[in-house]
Design a protein around this motif. Structure first.
Motif, short mmCIF file in Angstrom:
data_model
loop_
_atom_site.label_atom_id
_atom_site.label_comp_id
_atom_site.label_asym_id
_atom_site.label_seq_id
_atom_site.Cartn_x
_atom_site.Cartn_y
_atom_site.Cartn_z
N GLY A 147 -10.14 75.43 -15.01
CA GLY A 147 -10.94 76.98 -15.33
C GLY A 147 -11.90 77.12 -14.05
N VAL A 148 -12.27 78.33 -13.66
CA VAL A 148 -13.02 78.77 -12.67
C VAL A 148 -14.43 79.05 -12.86
N ASP A 149 -15.49 78.59 -12.08
CA ASP A 149 -16.76 78.95 -12.30
C ASP A 149 -16.92 80.21 -11.83
N ILE A 150 -16.63 81.49 -12.35
CA ILE A 150 -16.78 82.59 -11.56
C ILE A 150 -18.53 82.91 -11.30
N TRP A 151 -19.34 82.49 -12.14
CA TRP A 151 -20.89 82.60 -12.22
C TRP A 151 -21.20 81.99 -10.95
N ALA A 152 -20.96 80.67 -10.72
CA ALA A 152 -21.62 79.76 -9.62
C ALA A 152 -20.87 80.53 -8.48
N TYR A 153 -19.56 80.89 -8.40
CA TYR A 153 -18.84 81.27 -7.31
C TYR A 153 -19.90 82.63 -6.67
N LEU A 154 -20.03 83.53 -7.54
CA LEU A 154 -20.73 84.58 -7.14
C LEU A 154 -22.30 84.59 -6.89
N HIS A 155 -22.87 83.41 -7.57
CA HIS A 155 -24.15 82.93 -7.28
C HIS A 155 -24.50 82.44 -5.84
N ASP A 156 -23.20 81.46 -5.52
CA ASP A 156 -23.43 81.05 -4.08
C ASP A 156 -22.93 81.91 -2.98
N ASN A 157 -21.99 82.75 -3.16
CA ASN A 157 -21.19 83.37 -2.33
C ASN A 157 -21.52 85.29 -2.38
#
Length: 284
Positions: A147-157
């Motif tokens: 699974g991918v962590d959409i929240w963490a990805y957009l939080h960081d990028n």
């Protein structure tokens, strides 16, 4: 009297011309465009034809970028196009390799190479996406995908996806769920989470009223307010819950708004042609 009218007419005409010239000088030039795709390659891609739909939208999106870049003179275009792949634990996919192949920044390309670079990516795009499809489908069952962590990805990028001085549009290809094999790293603040597992608690018909009363939602992040977000491919996983897609759309909209975004649009999962038509409609 005639001399007076002539002088007045000449004065008004001169004033009009000076005002027009001033307005022309102060008129802002159209901003260049920055087109970004974010793709979720979790177990959602096991659904029949899902990747074909995703790549069809990427192809449509690229063609819009290409047409926009050629509309005036490609040699002066500063438009940007890129595909971002959300990292996934245990995936053998070489993310950096495909992201490098699926990007073109005309503002960073030499003038003499702009047309060639645009033509090269246009011609090679189907081949690159075909190779990506083969490597992305590394497992045949859902458990093979963490699974991918959409929240963490957009939080960081998230903020980096928007370039200052550009008209920014971000196309996210996902079913809309923020789920993982493991929930140990989910962050919670009251009734706001970094996962969408809270949807399981909203089963009543008045789920929206309950969610507003208890302030359920996704934990807000910080995003550039004027970037246009298009979330495409939203789809419910539970056949027993016919309102699942409506819930996902509602919480995505709420999350983006709380994160500072002014404009967000949504495309439900469907046929390639319907989704493609909706995407073109959103970008007009």
């Amino acid at each position: 009297m005639k001399n007076f009218l002539y002088t007045l007419s000449l004065s008004l005409m001169t004033s009009f011309l000076l005002t027009s010239c001033k307005e022309e000088k102060t008129k802002e030039k159209p901003k260049p465009s920055n087109y970004t795709v974010i793709i979720d390659l979790s177990d959602r891609i096991l659904l029949p034809e899902q990747l074909d739909k995703d790549f069809y939208l990427i192809d449509k999106y690229f063609k819009i970028f290409e047409e926009n870049s050629r509309r005036n003179l490609v040699l002066t275009s500063k438009n940007r196009f890129s595909v971002k792949i959300i990292p996934q634990k245990n995936s053998p996919l070489n993310v950096e390799h495909y992201e490098d192949m699926l990007q073109l920044y005309l503002d960073e390309t030499d003038v003499k190479n702009k047309n060639k670079s645009l033509l090269t990516l246009s011609q090679s795009l189907p081949k690159i996406l075909k190779a990506l499809k083969k490597e992305a489908l590394f497992g045949k069952v859902s458990n093979a995908y963490f699974g991918v962590d959409i929240w963490a990805y957009l939080h960081d990028n998230g903020l980096e996806l928007s370039k200052n001085g550009y008209d920014n549009t971000v196309l996210v290809l996902t079913d809309g769920y923020f789920d993982f094999e493991s929930q140990t790293h989910v962050i919670q603040n009251k009734k706001q989470y970094t996962s969408t597992r809270f949807l399981n608690e909203l089963t009543a018909t008045d789920w929206k009223q309950i969610s507003e009363l208890k302030e359920y939602g996704l934990l807000p992040i910080k995003l550039e307010k004027n970037t246009n977000w298009i979330i495409a491919g939203l789809s419910g996983k539970k056949a027993s819950d016919i309102l699942q897609t409506e819930k996902i759309t509602y919480f995505w909209k709420k999350w983006l708004t709380q994160s500072g975004v002014i404009t967000s649009q949504f495309i439900l999962n469907g046929s390639k042609t319907d989704m493609g038509s909706n995407l073109l409609e959103q970008l007009r």
